[in-house]
Scaffold this active site. Structure first.
Site, short mmCIF file in Angstrom:
data_model
loop_
_atom_site.label_atom_id
_atom_site.label_comp_id
_atom_site.label_asym_id
_atom_site.label_seq_id
_atom_site.Cartn_x
_atom_site.Cartn_y
_atom_site.Cartn_z
N GLY A 280 0.83 -1.19 0.00
CA GLY A 280 0.00 0.00 0.00
C GLY A 280 0.87 1.24 0.00
O GLY A 280 2.10 1.17 -0.06
N ARG A 282 3.09 4.10 1.23
CA ARG A 282 4.04 4.23 2.33
C ARG A 282 4.21 2.93 3.13
O ARG A 282 4.39 2.96 4.34
CB ARG A 282 3.62 5.34 3.31
CG ARG A 282 3.33 6.67 2.68
CD ARG A 282 4.63 7.37 2.35
NE ARG A 282 4.38 8.58 1.59
CZ ARG A 282 4.71 9.79 2.00
NH1 ARG A 282 5.30 9.96 3.16
NH2 ARG A 282 4.47 10.82 1.24
N LYS A 285 7.47 -0.45 0.36
CA LYS A 285 7.70 -1.34 -0.79
C LYS A 285 8.88 -0.88 -1.65
O LYS A 285 9.67 -1.71 -2.12
CB LYS A 285 6.43 -1.50 -1.63
CG LYS A 285 5.84 -0.20 -2.20
CD LYS A 285 4.49 -0.46 -2.85
CE LYS A 285 3.93 0.76 -3.56
NZ LYS A 285 3.77 1.95 -2.70
N SER A 286 9.03 0.43 -1.86
CA SER A 286 10.14 0.91 -2.69
C SER A 286 11.48 0.63 -2.03
O SER A 286 12.41 0.16 -2.66
CB SER A 286 10.00 2.41 -2.96
OG SER A 286 8.87 2.65 -3.78
N ALA A 303 11.74 5.02 -13.46
CA ALA A 303 10.73 5.82 -12.78
C ALA A 303 9.57 6.03 -13.75
O ALA A 303 9.72 6.71 -14.74
CB ALA A 303 11.33 7.16 -12.34
N HIS A 321 13.30 9.85 -2.99
CA HIS A 321 13.59 8.52 -3.53
C HIS A 321 14.94 8.49 -4.23
O HIS A 321 15.70 7.56 -4.08
CB HIS A 321 12.49 8.11 -4.53
CG HIS A 321 11.32 7.45 -3.88
ND1 HIS A 321 10.89 6.20 -4.21
CD2 HIS A 321 10.48 7.88 -2.92
CE1 HIS A 321 9.84 5.88 -3.47
NE2 HIS A 321 9.57 6.89 -2.69
#
Ligand SMILES: [Zn+2]
Ligand SMILES: [Zn+2]
Length: 448
Positions: A280, A282, A285-286, A303, A321
């Site tokens: 979901g 935040r 996962k990244s 990206a 990021h």
């Protein structure tokens, strides 16, 4: 090789079921329950098998019916639960099983095996090299003992795919000359015990955080551990700090704690393994996806979000990021993911499929028309490129189906399409992981 960690805890697990110390209470509250350390390799080879290991396999969705080789390190009862041999004898129809280990460990098994059971005992000593099915097994000495010096060993295993692992559990600090045995091994994964955390006065033949760090440093010196090695701490006991602190402390020496039920795919950073990371907003996962390429210098980061003119908050998130990623990574801002995958000569990380789908829906004007045929074609092309990729690929995607039904028709369309896309990509992936509150849940894994 694919290694399923059946347990990552010390003899008494972590938390110890009878203990109320802070470490145990904290681990219990987090639901991080570690059972006795053991592993299942490629569903065919077991590394140690304490009393808890067979049930752990079932709880993690695996059968032991395909196991042909059982490697014991020593006869301590958290590593050796010979009742498993009896259970097997009640169902096994003549399929042979190799039981391999130091002679003392095998002796502890014999009373559990009937005269007609298809079990072959293979005693080994440190220094032996054995061919075990499709695996090459080099037997190494451990700084550990049960009844006498020399009755505990470690294993250096090379799989049929050429990947190589070290199973180093249990052992205390290893003498300098030991490391010559694994010089230039360049292991894909090292599973090394770290029983005692910050208790440096345990006086046992086990490792604590400080001595674990020293062993890893020596392994690095002889290039047994390289930047591409997954160094996994196992046999973790309650003298360790709380899991988040432990992660940081181990991270400082280039290691990490193993998790019960975790699947470690060896060589993931250098063969064509496909990984889908769901989560979901935040959820972490990244960061998790980027961590899969830890130490890999030549990653192409795709990206798919593009730029949003005039959106300062979006620009700030993108910058955050970007700052997190190594400077040696190449960033490509595009929604032509299929083209990037087809042209790739090194690892690719796609972040994320949700924004990719949004870009495609925008491009084809689907929000207004409702006609998804052009997007369906895009999805088919993306899937074809995903399946054909010969480099390691990781895709991040949003898990959006669990909330309330979106109020708008476009919201429902997006949710349905992304759910379908995720399902198809998952079906074509070797590893699928869901991030919840920063915690990775391993949903599926297949051998590449
Ligand atoms: Zn043990
Ligand atoms: Zn032991």
């Amino acid at each position: 090789m694919e290694v399923l960690l059946l347990g990552t805890g010390a003899a008494d697990g972590w938390p110890n079921p009878f203990c109320t110390c802070r470490s145990c209470s904290d681990a219990l509250a987090r639901g991080e329950i570690r059972g006795q350390t053991a592993a299942l390799v490629d569903d065919v080879l077991m590394l140690d098998c304490g009393p808890e290991a067979p049930r752990a396999a079932l709880r993690h969705g695996r059968s032991l019916a395909g196991v042909r080789h059982l490697l014991f390190t020593h006869a301590h009862s958290d590593h050796l639960g010979p009742q498993a041999l009896l259970f097997r004898s009640w169902v096994a129809d003549g399929v042979p099983l190799d039981v391999i280990g130091p002679p003392d460990a095998l002796d502890a098994c014999r009373q559990w095996v009937g005269p007609s059971d298809p079990v072959r005992f293979v005693p080994v000593d440190a220094g032996d090299v054995a061919t075990v099915g499709d695996y090459r097994v080099a037997v190494l000495p451990a700084e550990h003992r049960v009844f006498r010096d020399g009755d505990a060993v470690l294993y250096d295993i090379t799989g049929p795919d050429g990947t190589r692992l070290l199973w180093a559990c249990d052992t205390g600090p290893l003498p300098r000359e030991w490391f010559a045995r694994v010089r230039d091994a360049r292991f894909d994964a090292v599973f090394l015990e770290e029983t005692f955390g910050d208790d440096a006065r345990h006086g046992t033949r086990h490792l604590d955080l400080a001595s674990f760090g020293e062993v890893v440093a020596h392994l690095r010196e002889v290039e047994a551990v390289t930047d591409g090695t997954d160094v996994v701490a196992v046999h973790l006991g309650h003298h360790n700090p709380a899991p988040p602190v432990l992660r940081r402390r181990l991270g400082a020496v280039g290691a990490r704690p193993g998790d019960d039920g975790e699947t470690v795919v060896l060589g993931a950073a250098r063969s064509g393994v496909r990984t889908l990371v769901l989560g979901g907003v935040r959820s972490g996962k990244s960061a998790h996806a980027e961590g899969l390429f830890d130490g890999v210098p030549d990653v192409t980061y795709v990206a798919t979000g593009g730029t949003r003119d005039g959106d300062a908050e979006w620009a700030q998130r993108v910058a955050l990021h970007r700052d997190r990623r190594p400077s040696s990574w190449r960033t490509v801002e595009t929604d032509d993911v299929a083209v990037v995958l087809a042209d790739a000569t090194g690892p690719v990380l796609v972040d994320c499929l949700g924004t990719w789908l949004t870009a495609r829906l925008d491009r084809h004007g689907v929000w207004d028309s409702g006609d998804t045929s052009a997007v369906d074609d895009d999805i088919a092309a993306l899937l074809a490129a995903w399946k054909a990729a010969t480099v390691p690929v990781v895709a991040v995607s949003n898990e959006v189906g669990s909330g309330v039904v979106p109020a708008t028709a476009s919201g429902r369309l997006f949710r349905d399409l992304l759910g379908k896309l995720n399902t198809q990509v998952a079906a074509a992936s070797d590893v699928v992981t869901l991030l919840v509150a920063g915690v990775p849940l391993h949903l599926a894994s297949r051998r590449p």
